[in-house]
Design a protein around this motif. Structure first.
Motif, mmCIF file in Angstrom:
data_model
loop_
_atom_site.group_PDB
_atom_site.id
_atom_site.type_symbol
_atom_site.label_atom_id
_atom_site.label_comp_id
_atom_site.label_asym_id
_atom_site.label_seq_id
_atom_site.Cartn_x
_atom_site.Cartn_y
_atom_site.Cartn_z
ATOM 1 N N ILE A 175 7.786 4.161 6.267
ATOM 2 C CA ILE A 175 8.577 3.199 5.513
ATOM 3 C C ILE A 175 9.289 2.239 6.456
ATOM 4 O O ILE A 175 9.603 1.114 6.110
ATOM 5 C CB ILE A 175 9.559 3.941 4.585
ATOM 6 C CG1 ILE A 175 8.754 4.718 3.552
ATOM 7 C CG2 ILE A 175 10.541 2.996 3.918
ATOM 8 C CD1 ILE A 175 9.523 5.747 2.790
ATOM 9 N N PHE A 176 9.507 2.681 7.688
ATOM 10 C CA PHE A 176 10.194 1.855 8.672
ATOM 11 C C PHE A 176 9.230 1.281 9.690
ATOM 12 O O PHE A 176 9.597 0.945 10.796
ATOM 13 C CB PHE A 176 11.248 2.691 9.419
ATOM 14 C CG PHE A 176 12.172 3.392 8.493
ATOM 15 C CD1 PHE A 176 13.130 2.690 7.792
ATOM 16 C CD2 PHE A 176 12.060 4.750 8.286
ATOM 17 C CE1 PHE A 176 13.974 3.344 6.918
ATOM 18 C CE2 PHE A 176 12.909 5.407 7.423
ATOM 19 C CZ PHE A 176 13.869 4.702 6.731
ATOM 20 N N ILE A 212 3.357 6.148 -2.490
ATOM 21 C CA ILE A 212 4.517 7.029 -2.673
ATOM 22 C C ILE A 212 5.042 6.984 -4.111
ATOM 23 O O ILE A 212 5.221 8.015 -4.734
ATOM 24 C CB ILE A 212 5.621 6.709 -1.652
ATOM 25 C CG1 ILE A 212 5.091 6.999 -0.242
ATOM 26 C CG2 ILE A 212 6.886 7.522 -1.939
ATOM 27 C CD1 ILE A 212 6.034 6.697 0.874
ATOM 28 N N GLY A 213 5.342 5.814 -4.646
ATOM 29 C CA GLY A 213 5.747 5.669 -6.039
ATOM 30 C C GLY A 213 7.003 6.414 -6.457
ATOM 31 O O GLY A 213 7.094 6.888 -7.587
ATOM 32 N N ASP A 248 13.253 1.428 -3.654
ATOM 33 C CA ASP A 248 12.433 1.656 -4.835
ATOM 34 C C ASP A 248 10.965 1.484 -4.447
ATOM 35 O O ASP A 248 10.471 0.359 -4.314
ATOM 36 C CB ASP A 248 12.818 0.671 -5.940
ATOM 37 C CG ASP A 248 12.134 0.955 -7.258
ATOM 38 O OD1 ASP A 248 11.015 1.528 -7.241
ATOM 39 O OD2 ASP A 248 12.690 0.594 -8.304
ATOM 40 N N LEU A 249 10.296 2.605 -4.250
ATOM 41 C CA LEU A 249 8.894 2.569 -3.866
ATOM 42 C C LEU A 249 7.983 2.653 -5.086
ATOM 43 O O LEU A 249 6.817 3.008 -4.978
ATOM 44 C CB LEU A 249 8.585 3.667 -2.846
ATOM 45 C CG LEU A 249 9.325 3.482 -1.524
ATOM 46 C CD1 LEU A 249 9.053 4.641 -0.581
ATOM 47 C CD2 LEU A 249 8.973 2.159 -0.866
ATOM 48 N N GLU A 303 0.829 -1.202 0.000
ATOM 49 C CA GLU A 303 0.000 0.000 0.000
ATOM 50 C C GLU A 303 0.867 1.257 0.000
ATOM 51 O O GLU A 303 0.583 2.220 -0.705
ATOM 52 C CB GLU A 303 -0.948 0.016 1.209
ATOM 53 C CG GLU A 303 -2.122 -0.904 1.062
ATOM 54 C CD GLU A 303 -3.012 -0.561 -0.127
ATOM 55 O OE1 GLU A 303 -3.341 0.619 -0.315
ATOM 56 O OE2 GLU A 303 -3.366 -1.492 -0.882
ATOM 57 N N LEU A 304 1.919 1.233 0.800
ATOM 58 C CA LEU A 304 2.838 2.363 0.877
ATOM 59 C C LEU A 304 3.514 2.597 -0.476
ATOM 60 O O LEU A 304 3.655 3.730 -0.925
ATOM 61 C CB LEU A 304 3.883 2.095 1.961
ATOM 62 C CG LEU A 304 4.783 3.241 2.319
ATOM 63 C CD1 LEU A 304 3.998 4.359 2.992
ATOM 64 C CD2 LEU A 304 5.874 2.762 3.256
#
Length: 122
Positions: free
Chosen positions: A115-116, A31-32, A54-55, A26-27
């Motif tokens: 992210i963490f 963010i992409g 790499d999001l 989902e994150l």
């Protein structure tokens, strides 16, 4: 690239696992963007180890980004783990010179502590 064991290495391994989870996916959709994070054992710019977060693909790899330029590049000393753990405010780290940012500041601001995130409750 340095052949040094960093405190931050384990953090990136945990990030790989998190990005493979549903919450991580989902994150990634949200963010992409692609980030390169350079971690130096003692002084920024020397003996750095690079990671690509790499999001777009939901991957974390060791090494420099090879797809052109990352959306944002961060450079830290090995105390990056303090920022990731929420023990050091990223804005304070930037102002104090503990963290340096290249490329898009807007993209850098989207790189959040989410992210963490800790593993989801089971």
């Amino acid at each position: 690239m340095a052949n040094t064991e960093l405190k931050s290495d384990n953090l990136f391994e945990m990030m790989k696992i998190y990005l493979a989870s549903d919450a991580g996916k989902e994150l990634t959709k949200k963010i992409g963007l692609v980030y390169q994070i350079n971690i130096a054992p003692k002084k920024i710019g020397f003996d750095e180890v690079s990671y690509v977060v790499d999001l777009k693909k939901g991957e974390v790899t060791k090494g420099k980004y090879e797809g052109g330029e990352a959306d944002a590049t961060f450079s830290f000393k090995d105390d990056f783990i303090k920022v990731a753990a929420g023990k050091m405010n990223p804005q304070i780290a930037f102002v104090r010179g503990v963290m340096k940012i290249k490329r898009s500041l807007n993209a850098a601001q989207k790189f959040s502590l989410d992210i963490f995130a800790k593993p989801a409750k089971m």
